[in-house]
Design a protein around this motif. Sequence first.
Motif, PDB file in Angstrom:
ATOM      1  N   ASN A 253       0.909  -1.195  -0.022  1.00 54.68           N
ATOM      2  CA  ASN A 253       0.044  -0.118   0.044  1.00 54.68           C
ATOM      3  C   ASN A 253       0.706   1.235  -0.020  1.00 54.68           C
ATOM      4  O   ASN A 253       1.827   1.293   0.133  1.00 54.68           O
ATOM      5  CB  ASN A 253      -0.817  -0.170   1.194  1.00 54.68           C
ATOM      6  N   ASP A 254       0.194   2.322   0.073  1.00 56.52           N
ATOM      7  CA  ASP A 254       0.983   3.661  -0.133  1.00 56.52           C
ATOM      8  C   ASP A 254       1.935   3.940   1.151  1.00 56.52           C
ATOM      9  O   ASP A 254       3.138   4.276   0.821  1.00 56.52           O
ATOM     10  CB  ASP A 254      -0.080   4.842   0.238  1.00 56.52           C
ATOM     11  N   ALA A 255       1.674   3.356   2.319  1.00 49.34           N
ATOM     12  CA  ALA A 255       2.337   3.528   3.563  1.00 49.34           C
ATOM     13  C   ALA A 255       3.486   2.281   3.714  1.00 49.34           C
ATOM     14  O   ALA A 255       4.107   2.618   4.801  1.00 49.34           O
ATOM     15  CB  ALA A 255       1.598   3.504   4.714  1.00 49.34           C
ATOM     16  N   ARG A 256       2.978   1.358   2.787  1.00 50.23           N
ATOM     17  CA  ARG A 256       4.117   0.303   2.766  1.00 50.23           C
ATOM     18  C   ARG A 256       4.159  -0.789   3.884  1.00 50.23           C
ATOM     19  O   ARG A 256       4.971  -1.286   4.135  1.00 50.23           O
ATOM     20  CB  ARG A 256       5.710   1.022   2.573  1.00 50.23           C
ATOM     21  N   ASN A 257       3.172  -0.698   4.646  1.00 52.02           N
ATOM     22  CA  ASN A 257       2.857  -1.417   5.958  1.00 52.02           C
ATOM     23  C   ASN A 257       1.907  -2.598   5.646  1.00 52.02           C
ATOM     24  O   ASN A 257       2.023  -3.483   6.583  1.00 52.02           O
ATOM     25  CB  ASN A 257       2.656  -0.603   7.123  1.00 52.02           C
TER      26      ASN A 257
END
Lengths: 90, 235
Positions: free
Chosen positions: B184-188
């Motif tokens: 995702n965008d937040a990379r989590n």
Amino acid sequence: MRFHAQVDVTHRPGIADPQGATVERALPALGWTNVSKVAVAKSIRLVIDAADEVEARSQIDDMCRRFLTNPVLESFTVTISELTPSGADA
Amino acid sequence: MTARVGVVVFPGTNCEHDAAYAVRLLGGDADLVWHRSTDLTGFDAVILPGGFAHGDYLRTGAIARFSPVMDAVGRFAHAGGPVVGICNGFQILCEAGLLPGALQKNAGLKFLCQTVALRVETTSTVLTRGATVGQVLQIPINHFEGSYVCDARTLSALRDDDRVVVRYVDNPNGSIDSIAGICNDARNVVGLMPHPERAVEDVLGSSDGAVLLGSLLVAAASSAPVSVVSSPVRP
């Protein structure tokens, strides 16, 4: 009011339809060599209570977008008919 | 600190013990979390393992998304907690809107059960921080609906934002741009079709999955505690 609805869910162009492809490959064995573009789709039927047909259609469209179909893979058409109070059309 | 990983179990999930075993083997704590649970408090990471959640009725992942635990998973993810979806878990994350796109039937229309070569494309995710870019890993796949598909705009965004996490070296299923996993965008939040939990020791044929799940444990141990309770009242 009570409505009967039929939701036809089809694959979007470019999305694999293995059932359709398999059926298409099998038909020539029975002599139907003149058939193409076979697609096996999903049909969902339901009964819905709503104030009127516009409201029923709006709710079903919402169901389709949020749950019944995945817009990345599928498109849908909705057919609605009013049920008589006795449910004779059901 | 030992990372505590919640492994979510839906009716029809069948890889939860593999995932829990791998987490423990790599030094973490793993607890199975039934899908009716609404509380993920105390977990440092969440794994959605493979299987056939809710029988994959309607579409893969379509019903699982409505399991009570998924509201908590969404909150956990939005709070920055590491979440990894493997195979069916990836499909569920896509259906839940936590990752973009969808998984369609494999090109060639065959169920694929084989070890494939995966190339790590970014190390800036909770699953790959311990790997190196370009590293090639031998990891098994086991799926029929694993061909990743998304619209052109999403694909551009995934490429531009370095969100393609792993690619197939030799694309086995027709995935767009050979994508095997994304974040995702937040990379989590990471989803991938291959099964790193089945490649954590040599006796399994490969231990290359250890660097991925090991990365998750490091990310989990260093993430701030997340307190998450689903909003619906438990019946």
